[in-house]
Scaffold this motif. Structure first.
Motif, PDB file in Angstrom:
ATOM      1  N   PRO A 162      -6.027 -15.118  69.025  1.00  0.00           N
ATOM      2  CA  PRO A 162      -6.153 -13.677  69.265  1.00  0.00           C
ATOM      3  C   PRO A 162      -7.476 -13.154  68.735  1.00  0.00           C
ATOM      4  O   PRO A 162      -7.986 -13.642  67.721  1.00  0.00           O
ATOM      5  N   MET A 163      -8.023 -12.163  69.414  1.00  0.00           N
ATOM      6  CA  MET A 163      -9.298 -11.576  68.997  1.00  0.00           C
ATOM      7  C   MET A 163      -9.077 -10.150  68.504  1.00  0.00           C
ATOM      8  O   MET A 163      -8.420  -9.344  69.179  1.00  0.00           O
ATOM      9  N   PRO A 164      -9.616  -9.803  67.334  1.00  0.00           N
ATOM     10  CA  PRO A 164      -9.511  -8.417  66.862  1.00  0.00           C
ATOM     11  C   PRO A 164     -10.327  -7.495  67.738  1.00  0.00           C
ATOM     12  O   PRO A 164     -11.315  -7.904  68.359  1.00  0.00           O
ATOM     13  N   VAL A 200     -12.516  -6.722  56.392  1.00  0.00           N
ATOM     14  CA  VAL A 200     -12.285  -7.788  57.376  1.00  0.00           C
ATOM     15  C   VAL A 200     -10.874  -8.355  57.220  1.00  0.00           C
ATOM     16  O   VAL A 200     -10.152  -8.545  58.197  1.00  0.00           O
ATOM     17  N   THR A 201     -10.481  -8.592  55.984  1.00  0.00           N
ATOM     18  CA  THR A 201      -9.151  -9.133  55.722  1.00  0.00           C
ATOM     19  C   THR A 201      -8.070  -8.188  56.262  1.00  0.00           C
ATOM     20  O   THR A 201      -7.110  -8.623  56.907  1.00  0.00           O
ATOM     21  N   LEU A 210      -2.495 -12.311  62.021  1.00  0.00           N
ATOM     22  CA  LEU A 210      -2.804 -13.509  61.247  1.00  0.00           C
ATOM     23  C   LEU A 210      -3.720 -13.126  60.094  1.00  0.00           C
ATOM     24  O   LEU A 210      -4.559 -12.235  60.237  1.00  0.00           O
ATOM     25  N   SER A 211      -3.569 -13.793  58.977  1.00  0.00           N
ATOM     26  CA  SER A 211      -4.548 -13.600  57.914  1.00  0.00           C
ATOM     27  C   SER A 211      -5.878 -14.174  58.375  1.00  0.00           C
ATOM     28  O   SER A 211      -5.920 -15.030  59.279  1.00  0.00           O
ATOM     29  N   PHE A 212      -6.977 -13.717  57.768  1.00  0.00           N
ATOM     30  CA  PHE A 212      -8.279 -14.252  58.172  1.00  0.00           C
ATOM     31  C   PHE A 212      -8.325 -15.761  57.957  1.00  0.00           C
ATOM     32  O   PHE A 212      -8.854 -16.500  58.796  1.00  0.00           O
ATOM     33  N   ARG A 213      -7.774 -16.224  56.852  1.00  0.00           N
ATOM     34  CA  ARG A 213      -7.787 -17.661  56.570  1.00  0.00           C
ATOM     35  C   ARG A 213      -7.039 -18.447  57.651  1.00  0.00           C
ATOM     36  O   ARG A 213      -7.524 -19.482  58.139  1.00  0.00           O
TER      37      ARG A 213
END
Length: 272
Positions: A162-164, A200-201, A210-213
């Motif tokens: 997925p893209m933010p 960003v997080t 989803l978390s960034f990690r």
């Protein structure tokens, strides 16, 4: 790739006059494309099932990116803007479905969004069967209806990232996709995007679920899948090192978390 509604070509790619066969509610199109070819952002009047009979392609919409190796296909609803990039030589098979027929289907509620499906042997034979026999139009309609039933049972997000939508988070996502080895840390990526790591997080969690990690890990696995499905896949050990994993075992574990199988098994099954 920037996928925004402001740059949509409404001209269908593969209109009925170019289709292999038209069957009222269903139409088919078979085409070959070389590695590096690209179909820019466009939309179809019909819904579309996009299948790679051979090779690897990437489909991009406003929601995200779908990697489409063999044994995967992408369902795209009517009027859904998308772009397609050929990551290897491709044998593409497209099934177009009249939106009225989709709306009348018992599984219509599941067919309103784009998604990736795992193409098990039955679904593969149904898809290819639509291209095999033009003597009995009613047979094609029956196959098409069965395909729609199978699609709703075969959704598999393993090759979706997925893209933010926020421009700052989107910029970070694009940087990660361009450099999947993960050398830059989050603070550096955020600075390049003109924001903070904390922002960003938060944005990744809100906009991708989803978390960034976790998102970054998925991006690395998508890069691995692309490499493994190429004409000359690298040894798993070399690929793990290239993508920044601490060991082959760590790479195997991360790969299995996303795809449900190991890199070696994935290649052996032709992409799952």
């Amino acid at each position: 790739m920037d996928v925004t509604p402001n740059h949509i070509d409404k001209t269908p790619v593969g209109p009925p006059s170019e289709c292999h066969e038209t069957r009222g509610a269903f139409a088919t199109l078979a085409r070959s494309y070389p590695r590096g070819a690209s179909l820019g952002l466009h939309a179809h009047q019909e819904a579309q099932l996009l299948f790679a009979a051979r090779g690897v392609m990437q489909a991009t919409t406003t929601r995200g990116r779908w990697l489409v190796p063999p044994h995967r296909a992408v369902w795209l609803p009517s009027q859904r803007p998308h772009a397609v990039d050929m990551l290897s030589d491709i044998e593409m098979r497209s099934l177009y479905v009249d939106p009225a027929h989709v709306a009348a289907h018992p599984k219509a509620g599941r067919l309103g969004n784009e998604f990736v499906v795992r193409v098990a042997p039955l679904l593969r034979e149904l898809i290819l069967g639509c291209f095999a026999d033009r003597r009995h139009p009613e047979r094609g309609v029956a196959l098409g209806r069965l395909i729609l039933f199978e699609l709703t049972e075969a959704e598999d997000p393993a090759t979706f990232i997925p893209m933010p939508q926020d421009p700052r988070a989107r910029r970070v996502a694009e940087l990660v996709l361009a450099e999947p080895d993960g050398i830059r840390d989050l603070e550096d990526l955020a600075a390049v995007a003109g924001t903070s790591a904390r922002t960003v997080t938060r944005l990744f969690s809100q906009e991708t679920s989803l978390s960034f990690r976790t998102w970054r890990q998925r991006a690395r696995i998508m890069a691995a899948i692309e490499a493994l499905c190429g004409s000359s896949p690298p040894p798993v050990k070399d690929l793990a090192h290239r993508l920044g994993f601490s060991s082959t075992a760590a790479f195997d574990y991360a790969f299995k978390q996303v795809t449900g199988t190991t890199p070696t098994a994935f290649v052996g099954k032709g992409g799952g």
